[in-house]
Design a protein around this motif. Structure first.
Motif, mmCIF file in Angstrom:
data_model
loop_
_atom_site.group_PDB
_atom_site.id
_atom_site.type_symbol
_atom_site.label_atom_id
_atom_site.label_comp_id
_atom_site.label_asym_id
_atom_site.label_seq_id
_atom_site.Cartn_x
_atom_site.Cartn_y
_atom_site.Cartn_z
ATOM 1 N N LEU A 77 0.825 -1.204 0.000
ATOM 2 C CA LEU A 77 0.000 0.000 0.000
ATOM 3 C C LEU A 77 0.864 1.260 0.000
ATOM 4 N N TYR A 78 1.896 1.289 0.849
ATOM 5 C CA TYR A 78 2.732 2.486 0.943
ATOM 6 C C TYR A 78 3.524 2.736 -0.342
ATOM 7 N N ILE A 79 3.987 1.676 -0.970
ATOM 8 C CA ILE A 79 4.679 1.829 -2.254
ATOM 9 C C ILE A 79 3.701 2.344 -3.313
ATOM 10 N N GLY A 80 2.502 1.769 -3.342
ATOM 11 C CA GLY A 80 1.482 2.219 -4.290
ATOM 12 C C GLY A 80 1.090 3.667 -4.078
ATOM 13 N N LEU A 81 0.906 4.055 -2.813
ATOM 14 C CA LEU A 81 0.564 5.451 -2.527
ATOM 15 C C LEU A 81 1.697 6.397 -2.914
ATOM 16 N N THR A 82 2.935 5.972 -2.653
ATOM 17 C CA THR A 82 4.084 6.829 -2.954
ATOM 18 C C THR A 82 4.205 7.089 -4.446
ATOM 19 N N PHE A 83 4.118 6.023 -5.245
ATOM 20 C CA PHE A 83 4.304 6.205 -6.684
ATOM 21 C C PHE A 83 3.008 6.532 -7.417
ATOM 22 N N GLY A 84 1.860 6.266 -6.789
ATOM 23 C CA GLY A 84 0.582 6.577 -7.414
ATOM 24 C C GLY A 84 0.046 7.951 -7.053
ATOM 25 N N VAL A 85 0.414 8.431 -5.880
ATOM 26 C CA VAL A 85 -0.045 9.748 -5.433
ATOM 27 C C VAL A 85 1.156 10.615 -5.106
ATOM 28 N N GLY A 86 1.930 10.199 -4.134
ATOM 29 C CA GLY A 86 3.113 10.964 -3.758
ATOM 30 C C GLY A 86 3.517 10.667 -2.320
ATOM 31 N N LEU A 87 4.749 10.986 -2.020
ATOM 32 C CA LEU A 87 5.272 10.823 -0.670
ATOM 33 C C LEU A 87 4.489 11.692 0.310
ATOM 34 N N CYS A 88 3.955 12.811 -0.176
ATOM 35 C CA CYS A 88 3.178 13.710 0.685
ATOM 36 C C CYS A 88 1.859 13.075 1.120
ATOM 37 N N CYS A 89 1.462 11.975 0.502
ATOM 38 C CA CYS A 89 0.290 11.204 0.929
ATOM 39 C C CYS A 89 0.711 9.989 1.737
ATOM 40 N N SER A 90 1.680 9.236 1.237
ATOM 41 C CA SER A 90 2.041 7.969 1.881
ATOM 42 C C SER A 90 2.690 8.153 3.253
ATOM 43 N N LEU A 91 3.532 9.165 3.402
ATOM 44 C CA LEU A 91 4.189 9.389 4.697
ATOM 45 C C LEU A 91 3.188 9.733 5.797
ATOM 46 N N PRO A 92 2.313 10.737 5.620
ATOM 47 C CA PRO A 92 1.365 10.996 6.694
ATOM 48 C C PRO A 92 0.382 9.844 6.919
ATOM 49 N N PHE A 93 0.028 9.113 5.842
ATOM 50 C CA PHE A 93 -0.857 7.964 6.041
ATOM 51 C C PHE A 93 -0.160 6.888 6.860
ATOM 52 N N PHE A 94 1.127 6.660 6.602
ATOM 53 C CA PHE A 94 1.889 5.708 7.416
ATOM 54 C C PHE A 94 1.915 6.151 8.882
ATOM 55 N N LEU A 95 2.170 7.437 9.116
ATOM 56 C CA LEU A 95 2.210 7.939 10.491
ATOM 57 C C LEU A 95 0.850 7.779 11.171
ATOM 58 N N TYR A 96 -0.225 7.988 10.428
ATOM 59 C CA TYR A 96 -1.570 7.759 10.943
ATOM 60 C C TYR A 96 -1.752 6.291 11.324
ATOM 61 N N HIS A 97 -1.389 5.411 10.411
ATOM 62 C CA HIS A 97 -1.513 3.965 10.660
ATOM 63 C C HIS A 97 -0.639 3.542 11.837
ATOM 64 N N ARG A 98 0.554 4.090 11.922
ATOM 65 C CA ARG A 98 1.471 3.787 13.021
ATOM 66 C C ARG A 98 0.857 4.191 14.366
ATOM 67 N N GLU A 99 0.219 5.352 14.416
ATOM 68 C CA GLU A 99 -0.446 5.790 15.647
ATOM 69 C C GLU A 99 -1.567 4.821 16.034
ATOM 70 N N GLN A 100 -2.312 4.331 15.035
ATOM 71 C CA GLN A 100 -3.345 3.338 15.309
ATOM 72 C C GLN A 100 -2.755 2.080 15.919
ATOM 73 N N LEU A 101 -1.653 1.599 15.341
ATOM 74 C CA LEU A 101 -0.999 0.395 15.856
ATOM 75 C C LEU A 101 -0.497 0.602 17.280
ATOM 76 N N LEU A 102 0.074 1.759 17.539
ATOM 77 C CA LEU A 102 0.577 2.057 18.884
ATOM 78 C C LEU A 102 -0.571 2.130 19.887
ATOM 79 N N GLU A 103 -1.707 2.690 19.492
ATOM 80 C CA GLU A 103 -2.870 2.751 20.386
ATOM 81 C C GLU A 103 -3.356 1.352 20.740
ATOM 82 N N ARG A 104 -3.370 0.453 19.769
ATOM 83 C CA ARG A 104 -3.814 -0.926 20.020
ATOM 84 C C ARG A 104 -2.879 -1.650 20.973
ATOM 85 N N GLN A 105 -1.607 -1.318 20.921
ATOM 86 C CA GLN A 105 -0.634 -1.972 21.802
ATOM 87 C C GLN A 105 -0.753 -1.508 23.246
ATOM 88 N N ARG A 106 -1.288 -0.308 23.454
ATOM 89 C CA ARG A 106 -1.400 0.236 24.814
ATOM 90 C C ARG A 106 -2.507 -0.394 25.591
#
Length: 106
Positions: A77-106
């Protein structure tokens, strides 16, 4: 922060496509797209910077997904977003997803 990351991911989807849709012939022709991407020294600087940043981003994602015990199939997904939309989409989406994962771990 999660909401801010999602907002940036949405903005990072809209902004590049606004400009890409201004030049449909280049968007539909990979050779023309690459020619225009590296049309001059300034454009080449930006393109090179983004390509190197994308590689670093992919390394970060790979390591973080392992560290968070998340499926590495998210890389697709991140590779597709990066080359299909841009790093300006994939990076913040990854950070969003990462925050979700961290919340689940807490």
């Amino acid at each position: 922060m999660k909401s801010l990351y999602l907002l940036f991911a949405i903005a990072g989807t809209i902004a590049p496509w606004f400009w890409l849709l201004q030049d449909l012939p280049a968007l539909l022709s990979p050779p023309l797209f690459l020619q225009q991407t590296f049309a001059n020294a300034i454009a080449s600087t930006w393109a090179t910077d983004l390509l190197i940043s994308a590689v670093v981003f992919f390394c970060l994602v790979w390591i973080e997904l392992k560290r968070l015990n998340a499926s590495r199939s998210w890389m697709i997904l991140y590779i597709g977003l990066t080359f299909g939309v841009g790093l300006c989409c994939s990076l913040p989406f990854f950070l969003y997803h990462r925050e979700q994962l961290l919340e689940r771990q807490r």
